[in-house]
Design a protein around this motif. Structure first.
Motif, mmCIF file in Angstrom:
data_model
loop_
_atom_site.group_PDB
_atom_site.id
_atom_site.type_symbol
_atom_site.label_atom_id
_atom_site.label_comp_id
_atom_site.label_asym_id
_atom_site.label_seq_id
_atom_site.Cartn_x
_atom_site.Cartn_y
_atom_site.Cartn_z
ATOM 1 N N GLY A 1 0.856 -1.179 0.000
ATOM 2 C CA GLY A 1 0.000 0.000 0.000
ATOM 3 C C GLY A 1 0.892 1.229 0.000
ATOM 4 N N LEU A 2 0.275 2.392 -0.056
ATOM 5 C CA LEU A 2 1.042 3.638 -0.080
ATOM 6 C C LEU A 2 1.880 3.816 1.183
ATOM 7 C CD1 LEU A 2 -1.480 6.177 -1.657
ATOM 8 C CD2 LEU A 2 0.470 5.036 -2.736
ATOM 9 N N THR A 3 1.357 3.398 2.329
ATOM 10 C CA THR A 3 2.104 3.534 3.584
ATOM 11 C C THR A 3 3.391 2.724 3.533
ATOM 12 O OG1 THR A 3 0.050 3.893 4.799
ATOM 13 C CG2 THR A 3 1.970 3.247 6.095
ATOM 14 N N ASP A 4 3.319 1.522 2.979
ATOM 15 C CA ASP A 4 4.512 0.673 2.862
ATOM 16 C C ASP A 4 5.583 1.361 2.023
ATOM 17 O OD1 ASP A 4 3.214 -1.524 4.219
ATOM 18 O OD2 ASP A 4 2.177 -1.951 2.331
ATOM 19 N N VAL A 5 5.178 1.927 0.889
ATOM 20 C CA VAL A 5 6.127 2.592 0.003
ATOM 21 C C VAL A 5 6.692 3.831 0.689
ATOM 22 C CG1 VAL A 5 6.484 3.683 -2.248
ATOM 23 C CG2 VAL A 5 4.933 1.735 -2.045
ATOM 24 N N ALA A 6 5.826 4.603 1.324
ATOM 25 C CA ALA A 6 6.256 5.820 2.015
ATOM 26 C C ALA A 6 7.302 5.491 3.073
ATOM 27 C CB ALA A 6 5.055 6.518 2.652
ATOM 28 N N ASP A 7 7.055 4.457 3.871
ATOM 29 C CA ASP A 7 8.022 4.045 4.903
ATOM 30 C C ASP A 7 9.352 3.649 4.280
ATOM 31 O OD1 ASP A 7 6.084 4.475 6.844
ATOM 32 O OD2 ASP A 7 5.613 2.345 7.106
ATOM 33 N N GLY B 1 11.095 6.857 2.902
ATOM 34 C CA GLY B 1 11.311 7.920 3.877
ATOM 35 C C GLY B 1 10.474 9.170 3.689
ATOM 36 N N VAL B 2 9.236 9.001 3.217
ATOM 37 C CA VAL B 2 8.306 10.128 3.128
ATOM 38 C C VAL B 2 7.031 9.749 3.874
ATOM 39 C CG1 VAL B 2 9.228 10.900 0.895
ATOM 40 C CG2 VAL B 2 7.253 9.371 0.935
ATOM 41 N N THR B 3 6.102 10.698 3.997
ATOM 42 C CA THR B 3 4.840 10.395 4.671
ATOM 43 C C THR B 3 3.870 9.736 3.704
ATOM 44 O OG1 THR B 3 3.821 12.517 4.118
ATOM 45 C CG2 THR B 3 5.117 12.419 6.184
ATOM 46 N N ARG B 4 2.879 9.079 4.259
ATOM 47 C CA ARG B 4 1.828 8.474 3.447
ATOM 48 C C ARG B 4 1.103 9.565 2.660
ATOM 49 N NH1 ARG B 4 -3.116 7.812 2.440
ATOM 50 N NH2 ARG B 4 -4.099 5.843 1.969
ATOM 51 N N GLN B 5 0.893 10.709 3.299
ATOM 52 C CA GLN B 5 0.209 11.815 2.634
ATOM 53 C C GLN B 5 1.010 12.291 1.415
ATOM 54 O OE1 GLN B 5 0.731 11.528 5.901
ATOM 55 N NE2 GLN B 5 -1.333 11.440 6.761
ATOM 56 N N ASN B 6 2.349 12.304 1.546
ATOM 57 C CA ASN B 6 3.193 12.695 0.425
ATOM 58 C C ASN B 6 3.048 11.707 -0.723
ATOM 59 O OD1 ASN B 6 6.188 12.504 -0.887
ATOM 60 N ND2 ASN B 6 5.614 14.620 -0.388
ATOM 61 N N MET B 7 3.015 10.414 -0.410
ATOM 62 C CA MET B 7 2.836 9.389 -1.454
ATOM 63 C C MET B 7 1.477 9.546 -2.119
ATOM 64 S SD MET B 7 5.338 7.468 -2.239
ATOM 65 C CE MET B 7 4.340 6.554 -3.385
ATOM 66 N N ARG B 8 0.451 9.820 -1.333
ATOM 67 C CA ARG B 8 -0.896 9.998 -1.892
ATOM 68 C C ARG B 8 -0.934 11.214 -2.821
ATOM 69 N NH1 ARG B 8 -6.049 8.785 -2.073
ATOM 70 N NH2 ARG B 8 -7.665 10.321 -1.687
ATOM 71 N N LYS B 9 -0.284 12.297 -2.411
ATOM 72 C CA LYS B 9 -0.228 13.493 -3.265
ATOM 73 C C LYS B 9 0.485 13.184 -4.581
ATOM 74 C CE LYS B 9 -0.364 17.025 0.312
ATOM 75 N NZ LYS B 9 0.392 18.077 1.022
ATOM 76 N N LEU B 10 1.585 12.427 -4.503
ATOM 77 C CA LEU B 10 2.295 12.034 -5.734
ATOM 78 C C LEU B 10 1.388 11.223 -6.650
ATOM 79 C CD1 LEU B 10 5.860 10.941 -4.554
ATOM 80 C CD2 LEU B 10 5.328 12.669 -6.271
ATOM 81 N N MET B 11 0.683 10.254 -6.069
ATOM 82 C CA MET B 11 -0.202 9.394 -6.846
ATOM 83 C C MET B 11 -1.298 10.223 -7.512
ATOM 84 S SD MET B 11 -2.853 6.463 -5.585
ATOM 85 C CE MET B 11 -3.835 7.718 -4.800
ATOM 86 N N LEU B 12 -1.914 11.133 -6.772
ATOM 87 C CA LEU B 12 -3.016 11.931 -7.315
ATOM 88 C C LEU B 12 -2.536 12.982 -8.322
ATOM 89 C CD1 LEU B 12 -5.137 12.396 -4.069
ATOM 90 C CD2 LEU B 12 -5.600 10.851 -5.994
ATOM 91 N N ALA B 13 -1.387 13.572 -8.056
ATOM 92 C CA ALA B 13 -0.860 14.594 -8.961
ATOM 93 C C ALA B 13 -0.371 14.005 -10.278
ATOM 94 C CB ALA B 13 0.275 15.362 -8.281
ATOM 95 N N HIS B 14 0.007 12.738 -10.257
ATOM 96 C CA HIS B 14 0.564 12.090 -11.449
ATOM 97 C C HIS B 14 -0.265 10.854 -11.830
ATOM 98 C CE1 HIS B 14 4.067 14.688 -11.109
ATOM 99 N NE2 HIS B 14 4.026 14.445 -9.814
ATOM 100 N N TYR B 15 -1.571 11.008 -11.753
ATOM 101 C CA TYR B 15 -2.463 9.873 -11.968
ATOM 102 C C TYR B 15 -2.332 9.244 -13.354
ATOM 103 C CZ TYR B 15 -5.470 13.265 -14.317
ATOM 104 O OH TYR B 15 -5.960 14.226 -15.161
ATOM 105 N N LEU B 16 -1.849 10.001 -14.325
ATOM 106 C CA LEU B 16 -1.700 9.437 -15.668
ATOM 107 C C LEU B 16 -0.492 8.516 -15.797
ATOM 108 C CD1 LEU B 16 -2.603 12.534 -17.873
ATOM 109 C CD2 LEU B 16 -4.024 10.526 -17.379
ATOM 110 N N THR B 17 0.526 8.739 -14.965
ATOM 111 C CA THR B 17 1.743 7.933 -15.090
ATOM 112 C C THR B 17 2.001 7.037 -13.886
ATOM 113 O OG1 THR B 17 3.106 9.714 -14.175
ATOM 114 C CG2 THR B 17 2.856 9.626 -16.592
ATOM 115 N N PHE B 18 1.369 7.328 -12.754
ATOM 116 C CA PHE B 18 1.580 6.491 -11.567
ATOM 117 C C PHE B 18 1.076 5.082 -11.886
ATOM 118 C CE2 PHE B 18 0.959 4.897 -7.253
ATOM 119 C CZ PHE B 18 2.071 5.417 -6.597
ATOM 120 N N PRO B 19 1.805 4.048 -11.450
ATOM 121 C CA PRO B 19 1.384 2.673 -11.776
ATOM 122 C C PRO B 19 -0.049 2.384 -11.327
ATOM 123 C CG PRO B 19 3.555 2.673 -10.777
ATOM 124 C CD PRO B 19 3.028 4.072 -10.649
ATOM 125 N N ALA B 20 -0.754 1.643 -12.138
ATOM 126 C CA ALA B 20 -2.112 1.232 -11.789
ATOM 127 C C ALA B 20 -2.044 0.207 -10.661
ATOM 128 C CB ALA B 20 -2.810 0.621 -12.998
#
Length: 168
Positions: free
Chosen positions: A83-89, A92-111
């Protein structure tokens, strides 16, 4: 290089008692694994193994386990499903940061491979995406272990489905 990975199995009735099983696995060469037997009928082995590649580390562990538990069914190799929390940990970023990356780059972020209450991705896909963006340091051994785990899980699923009768 040193690789960390986990192999999870469903056991058969012939597996034996916990103490005997742990002893037999250690004798077979799995003395570099932390063995978990918390769920009846299941076993998880978390390895920290030195090898020339992640694939070689995992294959040697699989052979050793197969020599002790030939009828056990491998059902998951990790690190793979995250999940996003696993990747964030991991990076070394927060889960919220990972979620922002996913949402901001929804066209290229892996499905994701599963979307629902818990959304799950293949770790190798997300790490490759992060590396392509730059600015994120992913340890080489982690990326390699994630790719090897993904390949083993996919191969295992293909074999499992080929061995089942057609249900259509």
């Amino acid at each position: 290089m040193e690789y960390t990975f986990t192999l999870k199995y469903q056991l058969t009735d012939q597996a034996g008692t916990s103490d005997v099983l742990v002893e037999r696995l250690a004798e077979a060469g799995c003395d570099d694994a932390l063995i978990g037997l918390g769920i009846p009928g299941r076993i998880a082995l978390e390895f920290i193994r030195e090898a020339s590649s992640a694939q070689q580390a995992m294959e040697s562990a699989l052979e050793q386990i197969r020599s002790v538990l030939p009828d056990a069914r491998l059902f998951e190799v990790s690190p793979d499903y995250v999940g996003l929390t696993d990747v964030a940990d991991l990076i070394g970023v927060t889960r919220q940061n990972m979620r922002k990356l996913m949402l901001a780059h929804y066209l290229t972020f892996p499905a994701p491979i599963h979307e629902g209450i818990a959304t799950i991705w293949h770790l190798a896909d997300v790490l490759t995406w992060l590396e392509s963006r730059g600015g994120y340091r992913v340890p080489e051994n982690v990326q390699e272990a994630a790719a090897a785990a993904l390949n083993l899980n996919l191969s295992n699923e293909i074999l499992r489905h080929r061995s089942q009768p057609d249900t259509l």
